[in-house]
Design a protein around this motif. Sequence first.
Motif, PDB file in Angstrom:
ATOM      1  N   GLU A  80       0.797  -1.223   0.000  1.00  0.00           N
ATOM      2  CA  GLU A  80       0.000   0.000   0.000  1.00  0.00           C
ATOM      3  C   GLU A  80       0.834   1.281   0.000  1.00  0.00           C
ATOM      4  O   GLU A  80       0.483   2.262  -0.633  1.00  0.00           O
ATOM      5  CB  GLU A  80      -0.864  -0.022   1.256  1.00  0.00           C
ATOM      6  CG  GLU A  80      -2.198   0.645   1.144  1.00  0.00           C
ATOM      7  CD  GLU A  80      -3.057   0.231   2.330  1.00  0.00           C
ATOM      8  OE1 GLU A  80      -3.804  -0.746   2.178  1.00  0.00           O
ATOM      9  OE2 GLU A  80      -2.928   0.857   3.406  1.00  0.00           O
ATOM     10  N   CYS A  81       1.937   1.289   0.725  1.00  0.00           N
ATOM     11  CA  CYS A  81       2.720   2.532   0.858  1.00  0.00           C
ATOM     12  C   CYS A  81       3.761   2.679  -0.250  1.00  0.00           C
ATOM     13  O   CYS A  81       4.523   3.637  -0.264  1.00  0.00           O
ATOM     14  CB  CYS A  81       3.377   2.608   2.227  1.00  0.00           C
ATOM     15  SG  CYS A  81       4.805   1.513   2.422  1.00  0.00           S
ATOM     16  N   GLY A  82       3.823   1.713  -1.150  1.00  0.00           N
ATOM     17  CA  GLY A  82       4.771   1.813  -2.251  1.00  0.00           C
ATOM     18  C   GLY A  82       6.198   1.472  -1.849  1.00  0.00           C
ATOM     19  O   GLY A  82       7.134   1.727  -2.603  1.00  0.00           O
TER      20      GLY A  82
ATOM     21  N   SER B 124       5.801   2.085   5.626  1.00  0.00           N
ATOM     22  CA  SER B 124       4.793   2.675   6.503  1.00  0.00           C
ATOM     23  C   SER B 124       3.453   1.945   6.476  1.00  0.00           C
ATOM     24  O   SER B 124       2.486   2.438   7.030  1.00  0.00           O
ATOM     25  CB  SER B 124       4.595   4.153   6.165  1.00  0.00           C
ATOM     26  OG  SER B 124       4.084   4.288   4.864  1.00  0.00           O
ATOM     27  N   CYS B 125       3.379   0.763   5.832  1.00  0.00           N
ATOM     28  CA  CYS B 125       2.073   0.099   5.785  1.00  0.00           C
ATOM     29  C   CYS B 125       2.067  -1.327   6.322  1.00  0.00           C
ATOM     30  O   CYS B 125       1.062  -1.792   6.805  1.00  0.00           O
ATOM     31  CB  CYS B 125       1.527   0.117   4.358  1.00  0.00           C
ATOM     32  SG  CYS B 125       2.350  -1.033   3.243  1.00  0.00           S
ATOM     33  N   ALA B 126       3.159  -2.031   6.192  1.00  0.00           N
ATOM     34  CA  ALA B 126       3.266  -3.441   6.629  1.00  0.00           C
ATOM     35  C   ALA B 126       2.343  -4.383   5.857  1.00  0.00           C
ATOM     36  O   ALA B 126       2.103  -5.501   6.304  1.00  0.00           O
ATOM     37  CB  ALA B 126       3.037  -3.572   8.134  1.00  0.00           C
ATOM     38  N   THR B 127       1.831  -3.950   4.696  1.00  0.00           N
ATOM     39  CA  THR B 127       0.965  -4.841   3.906  1.00  0.00           C
ATOM     40  C   THR B 127       1.761  -5.693   2.907  1.00  0.00           C
ATOM     41  O   THR B 127       1.176  -6.330   2.036  1.00  0.00           O
ATOM     42  CB  THR B 127      -0.108  -4.050   3.130  1.00  0.00           C
ATOM     43  OG1 THR B 127       0.541  -3.193   2.187  1.00  0.00           O
ATOM     44  CG2 THR B 127      -0.987  -3.233   4.061  1.00  0.00           C
ATOM     45  N   CYS B 128       3.059  -5.675   3.049  1.00  0.00           N
ATOM     46  CA  CYS B 128       3.905  -6.495   2.167  1.00  0.00           C
ATOM     47  C   CYS B 128       4.549  -7.629   2.955  1.00  0.00           C
ATOM     48  O   CYS B 128       5.555  -8.196   2.543  1.00  0.00           O
ATOM     49  CB  CYS B 128       4.977  -5.628   1.512  1.00  0.00           C
ATOM     50  SG  CYS B 128       6.044  -4.833   2.733  1.00  0.00           S
ATOM     51  N   HIS B 129       3.916  -7.965   4.077  1.00  0.00           N
ATOM     52  CA  HIS B 129       4.439  -8.978   5.012  1.00  0.00           C
ATOM     53  C   HIS B 129       4.552 -10.356   4.363  1.00  0.00           C
ATOM     54  O   HIS B 129       3.623 -10.826   3.723  1.00  0.00           O
ATOM     55  CB  HIS B 129       3.467  -9.033   6.203  1.00  0.00           C
ATOM     56  CG  HIS B 129       3.837  -9.993   7.273  1.00  0.00           C
ATOM     57  ND1 HIS B 129       2.896 -10.593   8.070  1.00  0.00           N
ATOM     58  CD2 HIS B 129       5.038 -10.474   7.692  1.00  0.00           C
ATOM     59  CE1 HIS B 129       3.497 -11.391   8.943  1.00  0.00           C
ATOM     60  NE2 HIS B 129       4.799 -11.335   8.728  1.00  0.00           N
TER      61      HIS B 129
END
Length: 105
Positions: free
Chosen positions: A38-40, A44-49
Amino acid sequence: MHVTWKLPGGAEIVAEVADGLNLMEAAVANNVPGVIGECGGCLSCATCHVFVTEDWLDRVGGPGEMEDVMLDMVAGERRPNSRLSCQITAAVALDGLVLEVPEES
Ligand code: FES
């Protein structure tokens, strides 16, 4: 380099990734579900876990200081092999890397 993403349901996505690309960008480019980015890639998003599989832990290494803080914010379970994939850069030394996508990133 080749990367394999193991999905929660048991399916796998294998892709050729150009050196220098980070593995969140690579996952998004290859439509890996559950890796959002999400943050590219600016930590800053932790959605690339992702989870780094056992055999690759030494070569991939652990999270940096800021990444470690962000890993506490993943939506799912944090494990000792958790990493944010925007912080892993594709390189020849990681050819064959296998990552697991968490149920919830
Ligand atoms: Fe947002 Fe990795 S893409 S922390």
